[in-house]
Write a protein that holds these residues in place. Sequence first.
Motif, PDB file in Angstrom:
ATOM      1  N   MET A 144       0.891  -1.187  -0.115  1.00  0.00           N
ATOM      2  CA  MET A 144      -0.073  -0.092   0.049  1.00  0.00           C
ATOM      3  C   MET A 144       0.842   1.001  -0.038  1.00  0.00           C
ATOM      4  N   ILE A 145       0.770   1.970  -0.796  1.00  0.00           N
ATOM      5  CA  ILE A 145       1.518   3.329  -0.963  1.00  0.00           C
ATOM      6  C   ILE A 145       0.937   4.652  -0.078  1.00  0.00           C
ATOM      7  N   LYS A 146       1.813   5.106   0.567  1.00  0.00           N
ATOM      8  CA  LYS A 146       1.337   6.215   1.708  1.00  0.00           C
ATOM      9  C   LYS A 146       1.105   7.291   0.863  1.00  0.00           C
ATOM     10  N   THR A 147       0.039   8.043   1.085  1.00  0.00           N
ATOM     11  CA  THR A 147      -0.358   9.192   0.567  1.00  0.00           C
ATOM     12  C   THR A 147       0.674  10.351   0.498  1.00  0.00           C
ATOM     13  N   LYS A 148       1.462  10.436   1.372  1.00  0.00           N
ATOM     14  CA  LYS A 148       2.511  11.786   1.394  1.00  0.00           C
ATOM     15  C   LYS A 148       3.631  11.116   0.199  1.00  0.00           C
ATOM     16  N   TYR A 149       3.925  10.066   0.335  1.00  0.00           N
ATOM     17  CA  TYR A 149       4.856   9.523  -0.835  1.00  0.00           C
ATOM     18  C   TYR A 149       4.439   9.595  -2.307  1.00  0.00           C
ATOM     19  N   PHE A 150       3.049   9.279  -2.318  1.00  0.00           N
ATOM     20  CA  PHE A 150       2.607   9.320  -3.579  1.00  0.00           C
ATOM     21  C   PHE A 150       2.410  10.675  -4.150  1.00  0.00           C
ATOM     22  N   LEU A 151       2.031  11.672  -3.383  1.00  0.00           N
ATOM     23  CA  LEU A 151       1.977  13.209  -3.573  1.00  0.00           C
ATOM     24  C   LEU A 151       3.442  13.617  -4.083  1.00  0.00           C
TER      25      LEU A 151
END
Length: 100
Positions: free
Chosen positions: A1-8
């Motif tokens: 699962m990708i963390k939101t902060k890393y994705f942004l």
Amino acid sequence: MIKTKYFLNTLTDIFPFQRKSSIDWIVPASIGLGLGVAAGIGLGVLVAPNRGDVTRQKLADGATKVKERALQAAQRVSEKAGVSNNHVAGALGRDAGGIS
């Protein structure tokens, strides 16, 4: 699962995108709101059919008439409710008297 902060962060690295702060939209919205209010007041003063004191008197007279109508309506409802209460109390009193 990708963390939101890393994705942004990954997206902002790929696409040149600058995040906007809330001040970037609050200031223009406030200026627009202020100009709209000022324009509305200006148009209201220009288009007003009467002077201010005449308009205030008409508003006061209208409020007095509405108050009087509301008091009359409340009085009628109170009278009707009182009549209904007496009928109900009388009916209950007769029924209770007959049972005893």
